[in-house]
Design a protein around this motif. Structure first.
Motif, mmCIF file in Angstrom:
data_model
loop_
_atom_site.group_PDB
_atom_site.id
_atom_site.type_symbol
_atom_site.label_atom_id
_atom_site.label_comp_id
_atom_site.label_asym_id
_atom_site.label_seq_id
_atom_site.Cartn_x
_atom_site.Cartn_y
_atom_site.Cartn_z
ATOM 1 N N THR A 19 37.319 43.923 33.888
ATOM 2 C CA THR A 19 38.688 43.797 33.394
ATOM 3 C C THR A 19 39.509 43.230 34.550
ATOM 4 O OG1 THR A 19 39.433 45.978 34.143
ATOM 5 C CG2 THR A 19 38.433 45.862 31.936
ATOM 6 N N GLU A 20 40.729 42.865 34.253
ATOM 7 C CA GLU A 20 41.609 42.371 35.318
ATOM 8 C C GLU A 20 41.773 43.422 36.410
ATOM 9 O OE1 GLU A 20 45.863 40.636 35.078
ATOM 10 O OE2 GLU A 20 44.784 39.848 33.321
ATOM 11 N N GLN A 21 41.929 44.670 35.993
ATOM 12 C CA GLN A 21 42.131 45.769 36.938
ATOM 13 C C GLN A 21 40.897 46.036 37.797
ATOM 14 O OE1 GLN A 21 43.262 49.492 35.140
ATOM 15 N NE2 GLN A 21 43.280 50.569 37.081
ATOM 16 N N GLN A 24 40.321 43.154 40.253
ATOM 17 C CA GLN A 24 41.267 43.233 41.370
ATOM 18 C C GLN A 24 40.858 44.334 42.346
ATOM 19 O OE1 GLN A 24 43.940 41.178 42.083
ATOM 20 N NE2 GLN A 24 43.910 42.287 44.012
#
Length: 112
Positions: A19-21, A24
């Motif tokens: 996921t983006e999270q 990151q």
């Protein structure tokens, strides 16, 4: 042969959804870990070895580091084998680890 482990591949190896999270977070961990590229290709096999002793490698929620953690098995003496495995890996790959006080948890700070 040296294999580069991409952030996406590392997430998958550790059982996280991309996921983006999480992407990151893993990129922050990689950037914050000294000499990550010197040992990163061994993380999947180490995680597999830890699983035998109810241990695993995960992303920390409180620090930008990977953590090595063990769930104590009250029906077996897995903690000493887990600790021996962690110490062996630390020495073999010249890692700097930080143990959490009174816990079976270590943060991978980086390569010495």
């Amino acid at each position: 042969m040296h294999l580069d482990l991409t952030p996406e591949a590392l997430l998958a190896q550790l059982g996280y959804a991309k996921t983006e999270q999480t992407l990151q977070q893993i990129n922050n961990i990689i950037a914050n870990t000294k000499g990550f590229e010197k040992f990163s290709q061994h993380i999947p096999s180490f995680n597999d070895a830890l699983a035998v002793e109810k241990g695993f490698i995960a992303m920390s929620n409180s620090e930008d580091h990977l953590k090595i953690k063990c769930d104590e098995d009250i029906n077996a003496d897995n903690l000493s084998a887990f600790t021996d495995l962690v110490k062996h890996w630390e020495k073999k790959y010249k890692l700097e680890l930080k143990q959490v006080d009174n816990k079976n948890t270590y943060y991978i700070i980086g390569h010495k």
